[in-house]
Design an enzyme around this catalytic site. Structure first.
Site, short mmCIF file in Angstrom:
data_model
loop_
_atom_site.label_atom_id
_atom_site.label_comp_id
_atom_site.label_asym_id
_atom_site.label_seq_id
_atom_site.Cartn_x
_atom_site.Cartn_y
_atom_site.Cartn_z
N LYS A 9 0.82 -1.21 0.00
CA LYS A 9 0.00 0.00 0.00
C LYS A 9 0.87 1.27 0.00
O LYS A 9 2.09 1.21 0.19
CB LYS A 9 -0.91 -0.03 1.24
N TYR A 49 -12.56 -2.42 -2.28
CA TYR A 49 -12.95 -2.34 -0.87
C TYR A 49 -14.47 -2.25 -0.70
O TYR A 49 -14.95 -1.79 0.34
CB TYR A 49 -12.26 -1.15 -0.20
N ASN A 112 -1.49 -0.17 7.26
CA ASN A 112 -0.97 -1.48 7.66
C ASN A 112 -0.16 -2.17 6.56
O ASN A 112 -0.02 -3.38 6.55
CB ASN A 112 -2.10 -2.36 8.19
N HIS A 115 -1.95 -5.62 1.76
CA HIS A 115 -3.21 -6.35 1.66
C HIS A 115 -2.89 -7.73 1.12
O HIS A 115 -2.06 -7.88 0.22
CB HIS A 115 -4.15 -5.64 0.68
N GLU A 126 -9.71 -11.14 -7.06
CA GLU A 126 -8.81 -9.99 -6.95
C GLU A 126 -7.69 -10.05 -8.00
O GLU A 126 -7.28 -9.03 -8.55
CB GLU A 126 -8.23 -9.91 -5.54
#
Ligand code: CMP
Length: 155
Positions: A9, A49, A112, A115, A126
């Site tokens: 990310k 998301y 974080n 993913h 995905e």
């Protein structure tokens, strides 16, 4: 063999941790079969998301994930989906156990770093969301036997 989708990310980009994080997956033996750097569009982020729509962190999450480039990878290994999830650790960095990527490298809930697909069906969805079929590069590393098989019975 199983494939999973991993996204490094924007915080991983800003914190210059791309190499370190990919290294962990490589070290374990998860084989990259696709990889690219891209800027997520708001539309793609909303699709990715979608399950979180309506939650308090949803809008800030979209803002965050589209705020800088991400690196997206497809990793392959036996049981790759569960293995990548275990290596990444639970969502909240402050609660993630030491030894996991989040446990070792972040304290945040939102920022974080990584993913990883949460199950085989979402992995398939995905991967198709981020990669065309011809962007996947199947290959066999020369050390495959030593990493993913149990050769001792054959010696
Ligand atoms: P990820 O595993 O990609 O799945 C959804 C993301 O939403 C999660 O990582 C975090 O980046 C973010 N997220 C989940 N819960 C929260 C929360 N309580 N506060 C802020 N961000 C969150």
């Amino acid at each position: 063999m199983q494939r999973t989708l991993v996204i490094l990310k924007p915080d991983a980009m800003h914190r210059r941790m791309i190499g370190r994080i990919i290294q962990r997956f490589e070290d374990k033996g998860l084989k990259p079969v696709a990889m690219k750097m891209m800027r997520m569009t708001p539309e793609l982020a909303a699709r990715h998301y979608g399950e979180h729509k309506g939650k308090p962190f949803y809008e800030p999450l979209l803002k965050f994930i589209t705020s800088a480039p991400v690196v997206v990878l497809v990793l392959e290994a036996p049981a790759a989906v569960d293995m990548a999830r275990r290596m990444v650790g639970p969502t909240f960095g402050a609660e993630a156990p030491a030894g996991t990527i989040r446990g070792d490298l972040t304290l945040s809930n939102r920022y974080n770093l990584v993913h990883a697909s949460d199950g085989p069906a979402s992995a398939e969805r995905e991967i198709a969301r981020f990669f065309r079929h011809d962007e996947i590069c199947p290959w066999t590393p020369c050390d495959t036997t030593w990493i993913s098989e149990q050769p001792w019975d054959d010696l």
